[in-house]
Enzyme design. Structure first.
Site, short mmCIF file in Angstrom:
data_model
loop_
_atom_site.label_atom_id
_atom_site.label_comp_id
_atom_site.label_asym_id
_atom_site.label_seq_id
_atom_site.Cartn_x
_atom_site.Cartn_y
_atom_site.Cartn_z
N LYS A 96 6.26 40.15 -4.03
CA LYS A 96 4.93 40.47 -4.06
C LYS A 96 4.53 41.70 -3.55
CE LYS A 96 3.63 35.57 -4.24
NZ LYS A 96 2.64 34.54 -3.86
N GLU A 125 6.12 40.44 -8.77
CA GLU A 125 4.70 40.40 -9.26
C GLU A 125 4.02 41.36 -9.67
OE1 GLU A 125 1.98 37.53 -6.90
OE2 GLU A 125 0.90 39.25 -6.71
N ARG A 164 0.85 -1.14 -0.04
CA ARG A 164 0.06 0.02 -0.04
C ARG A 164 0.75 1.17 0.10
NH1 ARG A 164 -3.68 0.28 -2.45
NH2 ARG A 164 -3.01 2.16 -3.16
N ASP A 171 0.13 39.09 -12.90
CA ASP A 171 -0.90 38.19 -12.09
C ASP A 171 -2.20 38.59 -12.56
OD1 ASP A 171 -1.63 36.67 -9.71
OD2 ASP A 171 -2.19 38.68 -8.69
N LYS A 222 2.22 25.83 -4.13
CA LYS A 222 0.90 25.24 -3.54
C LYS A 222 1.19 23.60 -3.67
CE LYS A 222 -1.81 29.21 -4.66
NZ LYS A 222 -3.09 29.83 -5.35
#
Lengths: 279, 279, 279, 279, 279, 279
Positions: free
Chosen positions: D165, D195, D98, D216, D133
């Site tokens: 940012k 950004e 597994r 962005d 992410k």
């Protein structure tokens, strides 16, 4: 025996605490390159457990060590029985010796007491069961040793079993409510066990659908009545004040399991020695 | 008691093995927000050890738990004596309970046997000393518990003491050579200890400059002669087959130290309970 | 939610992989001492899970960060709903942001799909159950998120449940033998579950004493017959090819549990943003 | 694929959570010494990733397992394609199964979606790029799987890339100041990325010397103007609301990179099975 | 050199910080399957230490690398001397190179300075001794390198030696009280050392039974008087402001040991290169 | 300074190696409950680095210790300058002292040499840059200390920068091919750096699109020509045989960066003392 990452970490922990930055005495007296043979010998009668693990300790110190088992976990030894043969760098064997024997004497001590106590009830269906009263950090090994000695395991930990005790019952609002919540919410692979202290509570627990019921600190006569009341609906576990004297009479009541903390917290280590042989 | 990184790791290890992914029973029966009071009570007579450590277990589970010691490590308890008071989230207390008690019962068991055995020789100068025959991973705690019980520590591990045994002597080419190499090479803060099995070896070890000499498995009469021969030149440690019966007569021979593995591998845990109080 | 040592290690692991030796951009552009306020906002509809854990991430980066939950795990959010308010050093918030949101979006994604699927069968007794098909290292969190979403847990791992599959049956010599060995040897707190692929095997498993039976990849009509045959003797779990389309019809057959791997391996993350507010 | 200490720790973490103290079912039903052959088979079409890693899982459970790859990472599989052959102790294979498949299905799921999305823009110069992410603790593996699927990596973490940012810009006192500080202070091996949300900001960023500029959430027409304004001076990355629908039109604008979080947080696992073969 | 769990963890730590998620440059330029030969060459004169450890680094990156030592720890090298030969995957060698050399240059730097300083006092009985002023995390290796260079170790850490300093004396109530408490309470395998700053304190320390006495920051004439007063009763260690200029005159006073922090905190690394050979 | 999980682990590692099972000397001489004040004082001139980290060491030993900084990282100290004030349990301060100072002396030594060398080129645009020739396990701290001293960081590790060296070029099939592959495959946030040894290679590297070029072991005149050839197209880094003598002339050639391994492997520790004050 599967040498899991848990076990490897425990071996490393044990070597770090015993060997640390190195074996000073061996370092100053034993030159590299001396190849020796040694044997591990039992010093008293009992059941061995932890043999492969002990070999793993030697190999963790020096991959070149050859470790040959002469017995298997679960075998009975008598004084002076040969348990394992070791060959390799003398320095490595000396460095690993104490840690390897410490695992072996500890696990064999548990297997031995479990075996002795199990023998006392071998004519009954009741099985001897361990508890969570174990040595911190060694539970995996200790529960394994119980199995080796012929005992059976209760839950490994809080995350792998349900056991509803008095305070859970109070918080949940009674035996029925507590059992029902467990049956609705706990992982579906777990039995629901509850601890009861009277026959009234036992009846309530059975009706609420408990799979397994711990009869806490009950006298022989109470246990007998519990078995009678139960009529095989739930599994019954006797617990509390279990001594070698009481064990047979508790088993005779017809309970399924008898659990006992002493197996893992109050045993005597089994004595082993490592002897170098002249070759 | 200093809560070192070692100890924190051991507490985490113990919580991981007992609590793992969470306390299922408590999770399904005890809602959050219930604040409870509880007490830790001794169930039998003995010496307590590990009280601060046990408190650390509760706080590792939940920083909001209040843990108040009513006794200190080294105190004698009788049955039903109050040891500590705890208040906080009921769920947290239930989750931490077993792990905390497992540390406490283990360490107190060692302190208790050490204390009993030490009392047997309290009228002699000899001090009771532990060994490296400890439970893997718990040596720090076990040697601490020996001190709490009134015993004294031998070396912590292979990296913090010199103890020349038979195989080291053979490899080094004799007692004199082995002792001299240790005196020239080992860390300068360590005494040089050697194990001897006869009075001839003792004489040779003393002359070679050993600071401390282990008299292995000697009879009472041999030990007496050893003390006489030594004339205070080295420190003397009796070792092997130490039982409560033999302990006073060994101490009476005038040796400085008596070492015994049973203190850390064959003791009985001291029994404690955690009881919730109704408030 | 109990922040166990396991979870703390996972947070540290996540911070080590994202922050490593430090947040370079923040280090070169944001001077220390700037105190900011920020809010975590949901970007789409779903069920939140992992709120306390996310707060723990911020506090692991900087103990001085104040993290105030505006919702609780299990609450439903809509787009733009406020989830939590944060205040503290701007640099610390920026450093922790991504790791905290990664936990939150992952766990909330699982809670959301579990909730959606559970709703589809809410009029039946059948409960939606997870599997061991989880993301390596995150099983604790994922099974928690399943519970938050209204699902129920199957066993946590191989050490906390018995599930006898085809190869176990072959090795043990048949269904009866396999079930009996599990009933005699496995920890007593575990139900014995077995996987069957036909109604004949089902009958044999029930008679052998299985507590829980997995009906593998059965059609609707087979499941209905299985429920009929079973007559409530064992708990029944339907498994295999579970889709949102089939879910209601499977539930309608009367099985107790429906297990589904997609809940933990093929969900969509739920989208959240962290926004600084001007104060 | 280099099996780094990070990966070994992750494998151990995964085995600890799945196997823990041991595979109970296998322990009670499968005797030691049964040697079996098994095959890993793809259950659906996609791109495989994680094959060597999965082999490492088997070998971590039992060094004696033989694991033979029939395909390599990056290969396309169809339903029922053979992926790997395994032989060794049946018990070990069952225990590792597994965890090995969980790595494989997760990484292959990412490689598959990355490949699908990359194909959509294969006629443009734009490369598909991942984000931070990712699933906490698995970033190394997930970014590797993106590469296997034909995508390209953005920075691994905060310590291996500069991305300025909005809040960094505010704290630094504007785009120019922020870019200049990064060019003076950040590790010299890193590009300076910033950004921007408008074409005015883009112009300012280019003039300040940004190497790479994240556009962005810009519409197609804005992106086209950005490419025009830029005249090849900086590298351009489109980001935000990237779906399979929009992907080709974004690529057609002439940007260098298109980044997308869904590749690592909202993919479907690729289905694999392990089948024992009768030999 | 025993590769203890401590060392393995340090190697892993070093590889994690240098290699992390992988060697990007090698990954994009060096295809798998290129087998290369390489040599480690000394770039300047000195004493090598850490050769086996460096080999362990290569093998931790890739078990298939063959690493052949041409010299042993403690050997003297001159510029361009061959130290080790390596063969295996080019990519693996490139990935491991810097970490392996970093260990080697660090440890060899310590061995070299220790050797140089030891040579200055080779005609006296005094031995050069290290201190606890080491690089955090590398003490095991640094003390090993001191031994390789011909120096001797002081205590490894606070748990493996007794050294009573001014504040301990004040807290214990004087030199006599402090020494006596150490003699009664410290592990029996440790010498009792105390630091004194005057000849009066020296006398008091000797009479109290100190085994080893640190003469702190004493001038040559004071040291000579200390040796005279001592008459061989305790071991004497000179400490403080030890430079190459003062070393011979301090040794000439007749002290047993001279301890010096610079050996482990202010040495120059010894330069090595790894060169690929064309075969 | 952000105290990351990496740093906490390093502090724990350092405390485990120095304190281990406990501070024996303090344990036997200093009773609990003595509250003391102490000061950390610089013993020589230099730049301090590691002050907060050192405070973290004290607090790791005992959370009750109060640690007040009197200076900040980057400040210049002279002999006898007060650096920090400490108050709390005398026993805890004594236990933590050496580990805290070991971090401080090491990091301040690096900051000091970096500052001295940077001052030599302060009238040029060239910045002093570190390398990966660091102490294993301490790279995070050492690169931080370089920044504190006024230097600049090269890549942290192999996973956070591209640096194409001779063997990569050979394997890739030339400078152009190597640079192009890096530009197509490496994480997009990284500059592409390549090492060249001649002006011809420089020209080729610039044309291939290298962002940053390391001029390896070039003479002053070659460096001047390199700058001239480059015409500002790539960033230029001089490397190899950098000494304080050569530093100004290398900077005068107009290169952007000068990298030097000695900053982190051959510095002298800066001397600090901890003094108890009588209050």
């Amino acid at each position: 025996m599967f040498i899991s990452p848990w076990i490897k970490e425990l071996i490393n922990l044990a070597l770090k605490e015993d060997v640390g930055s190195g074996d000073i005495t061996t370092g100053v007296t034993v030159p590299p390159g001396i190849i020796s043979n040694a044997r591990i010998i039992a010093r008293e009668e009992g059941i061995v457990a932890g043999l492969e693990l002990s070999g793993q300790v030697f190999m963790s110190v020096d991959e070149g060590i050859n470790y040959k088992l002469k017995l298997a976990d679960g075998d009975r030894v008598k004084e002076d029985d040969l348990v394992a043969e070791i060959s390799g760098e003398a320095a490595s064997i000396l460095t690993a010796e104490r840690t390897a024997l410490n695992f072996l004497q500890h696990m064999s001590g548990i297997a031995t007491i479990t075996n002795e106590w199990s023998q006392l009830i071998k004519d009954y269906k009741a099985q001897l069961v361990d508890t969570r009263k174990t040595t911190p950090g060694l539970r995996h090994l200790e529960k394994y040793a119980v199995r080796v000695g012929g005992g059976r395991n209760h839950r490994h930990g809080l995350d792998s079993g349900v056991l509803i005790k008095e305070n859970h019952i109070v918080a949940a609002g009674g035996i029925r409510a507590a059992v029902e919540r467990a049956r609705e919410k706990a992982p579906i692979t777990l039995r629901v066990e509850i601890e009861v202290t009277s026959l009234e509570e036992l009846e309530e627990a059975i009706e609420a659908g408990a799979d397994l019921i711990m009869l806490d600190n009950m006298e022989k006569s109470q246990l007998e009545k519990a078995v009678e009341i139960n009529k095989g609906r739930a599994l019954l576990e006797a617990s509390g004040n279990i001594t070698t004297n009481r064990l047979p009479e508790v088993a005779a009541t017809g309970v399924d399991f008898i659990s006992c903390g002493a197996l893992t917290h109050s045993f005597r280590a089994l004595d082993f020695s490592l002897l170098f042989t002249n070759k």
